[in-house]
Design an enzyme around this catalytic site. Sequence first.
Site, PDB file in Angstrom:
ATOM      1  CD  GLU A 171     -23.979  10.193  -1.719  1.00 24.69           C
ATOM      2  OE1 GLU A 171     -23.843  11.156  -1.952  1.00 24.69           O
ATOM      3  OE2 GLU A 171     -24.815   9.656  -2.779  1.00 24.69           O
TER       4      GLU A 171
ATOM      5  N   GLY B 217     -22.058   5.037  12.439  1.00 23.67           N
ATOM      6  CA  GLY B 217     -21.538   4.063  13.248  1.00 23.67           C
ATOM      7  C   GLY B 217     -20.014   4.188  13.665  1.00 23.67           C
TER       8      GLY B 217
ATOM      9  NE  ARG C 107      -2.330  -1.209   3.647  1.00 19.40           N
ATOM     10  CZ  ARG C 107      -2.869  -0.947   4.814  1.00 19.40           C
ATOM     11  NH1 ARG C 107      -3.747  -0.273   5.014  1.00 19.40           N
ATOM     12  NH2 ARG C 107      -2.034  -1.380   5.836  1.00 19.40           N
TER      13      ARG C 107
ATOM     14  CG  ASP D  63     -24.072  -0.298   8.113  1.00 23.74           C
ATOM     15  OD1 ASP D  63     -25.186   0.225   8.521  1.00 23.74           O
ATOM     16  OD2 ASP D  63     -22.899   0.010   8.714  1.00 23.74           O
TER      17      ASP D  63
ATOM     18  CE  LYS E 114      -4.177   3.360   4.420  1.00 20.96           C
ATOM     19  NZ  LYS E 114      -5.321   4.211   4.168  1.00 20.96           N
TER      20      LYS E 114
ATOM     21  CB  CYS F 163     -20.252   7.269   4.645  1.00 18.50           C
ATOM     22  SG  CYS F 163     -19.681   5.331   4.452  1.00 18.50           S
TER      23      CYS F 163
ATOM     24  CG  HIS G 114     -16.297   9.134   1.382  1.00 18.36           C
ATOM     25  ND1 HIS G 114     -17.323   8.981   1.657  1.00 18.36           N
ATOM     26  CD2 HIS G 114     -15.440   7.925   1.471  1.00 18.36           C
ATOM     27  CE1 HIS G 114     -17.538   7.743   1.891  1.00 18.36           C
ATOM     28  NE2 HIS G 114     -16.316   7.173   1.832  1.00 18.36           N
TER      29      HIS G 114
END
Length: 774
Positions: free
Chosen positions: A678, A445, A16, A612, A19, A739, A707
Amino acid sequence: MATLHNLGFPRIGARRELKFALESYWKGETSRDELKQLGTQLRQRHWADQAALDLVPVGDFSFYDQVLDMSTTLGNLPGRVSGFHGDPLDNYFRVARGRSGLFDPQHALCCGGVAAGEMTKWFDTNYHYIVPEFTAATQFKLDASRLLEQLAEAQEQGGVGEGRAKPVIIGPVTYLAIGKAKDDSDKLALLERLLPVYAELLDTLAAHGAEWVQIDEPILVTELDADWQHALNTAYHQLKACKVKILLATYFGQLQDNAYLAANLPVAGLHVDATSDQAGVLPLLGLLSPHKVLSLGVISGRNIWKTDLTATLDWLEPIAQRLGERLWIAPSCSLLHVPVDLDSEQKLDAEVKSWLAFALQKLGELRVLGRALNEGRATVATELATNTAALAARRASPRVTNPAVQAALARIDASLGQRKSAYAQRAPWQAAILKLPLYPTTTIGSFPQTAEIRHARSEYRAGRLDDAGYQAAMRAEIERSVREQEKLGLDVLVHGEAERNDMVEYFGEQLEGYAFSQFGWVQSYGSRCVKPPILFGDISRPKAMTVEWITYAQSLTKKPMKGMLTGPVTILNWSFVRDDQPRSMSCRQLALAIREEVLDLEKAGVKIIQIDEAALREGLPLRKSQWKEYLDWAVESFRITANGVRDETQIHTHMCYSEFNDIIASIAGMDADVITIETSRSDMELLDAFENFQYPNEIGPGVYDIHSPNIPTQGHIVQLMEKAAERIPAERLWVNPDCGLKTRQWAEVIPALAHMVEAARELRAGAVKQRAVA
């Protein structure tokens, strides 16, 4: 001789690396040059990994999203980011996530946050793309710099000789189809303006040494009306004059009624997903012109099970004899959707590992097939025997089938999916118990996964932190989440999910029938990576999974605490799923297991349980004619999970980042008391569904785009909720983010939620005034 090639390679790196480089850049910890250098290193490594192929993809690397890359190449970024100074990468990130990676205060004053581009699922995958935006005035202008830089880099530094580098771009018709008109204009009307830019791009690539260009048109595996079929014909008849050879690539499904169209487009080659439509290959041969290349995707680019190499050769060899050098073979689609390297896995269950292939191993399978076709099976006899033995061992393993689970499946009947009373009867009883205000506020959540949480989890897994220490650390984080929510004034609280690594992996780790990788990461969007668990056998739940954490959280507050679960359809769609039984059967097994958890939460006194189903829509077949079958078993599975509770228990579900308007009736059929969904990036576009459909239950249209690092204003939230109240009675509206908040920082979350709570108070006050006037 069959030609070997690949449609695309995972870009995140085996560890990753991309990222971490992106997140470091966005935080201002590293420079733009350092980020770009990391990109160069990854590309060169990936080209080296594919060096044995005859043609190697170029341009499949992206710093965020290949669709956003195409928008940049076509000069089609939203007008709201025009006029900003800085490197083009800054505007690129503004569209992707609402702001660039620059933290210079002076720069922020003039070029700060903007509305991020809408994000949705790439066909039926769990990859999210940034939706192109169009208006009637949209103009296109070529910027080929990214592709040309990567092409030159591949040829000069990446060891990919001229003629072997195959640039990869998204086709013009798919690009229009997956975008959105921001006014009432017709997207297809833009094709006339778009095609000259594509022609210019193709000729530019030819001038820089590209012989073949892969143009992805996955729209061909969907149902196309006459206008879209005509658009494909128009596009490729215009582009046929370009100076490169075009490989038109389709994937993710079957051509079916588009087979004749695809076979007769004036391109040099056609790629089809033979793993989805092996039966369609032979008829397609009769449709192809005698000079056209046929590329067959013979290895799944979507799943991680080993390919049955012998069976593949059995049907492929006659095709190879017929086509000769016109046969190319490849994975079915880009390998973006699978992890990089199985050899990195040192802790994965050894038996399960022997059944798997990640991206590098899939390329190894491709080489075995290519050598068998080109030099004869005898040259790879050892590899074929090893492959056959692994497949046989998987079929014979007693860990795959559980008789008790099979018996429970056989006992499923319609009563399992029915609530005792209809929503109209349940709602007053729930309201009397919960005593919530108008426009109740909640979150989805999760709360931020802080450095302290990640450190505690890492220490625990390494054995340096014992059970008691880990429990204490997680309880402290749960208490922090509860106290912060109480201070903010939220109405329904969550425990924050500090103990959960991932909303699917967490549950999979506690269910029988799953295995887990260390490094099996795949990109979901941008820097967000997920590590899908591997569903290899029948599913059962040995013990309660969440009850202890939720009841502890409830003990800290008098406000209602939601129990948080992931639903069966999402667990299924976000796992690498077994390929030896129907997906519907695996989903029902998951439903029975999660149902047990729901009932245990209710027994523990939890009055609100959220299940969910973020991935419900992405499992839809790409053809609408096949939707009903999927939705029938998907909705049934949710209802089995949710509907064993008493009427007084309030069931919530959550969905995100997909288009839901066309399946709203099925969503209503789930019969959840409350759905959160959303709507923030799409500016409440979902609400259009309610013009012709009366949604019967309660709904929380997400008002805060989690996001993006941008913090929503109170006024913006009020504006969105007032739009919602025009379609849905205020008495059935909730106020919530779109979200979970695990990817954000507390410094972002607290002011955003404070604005959300204040917006709810303003809405309540407005409702009181309206009633007084009435």
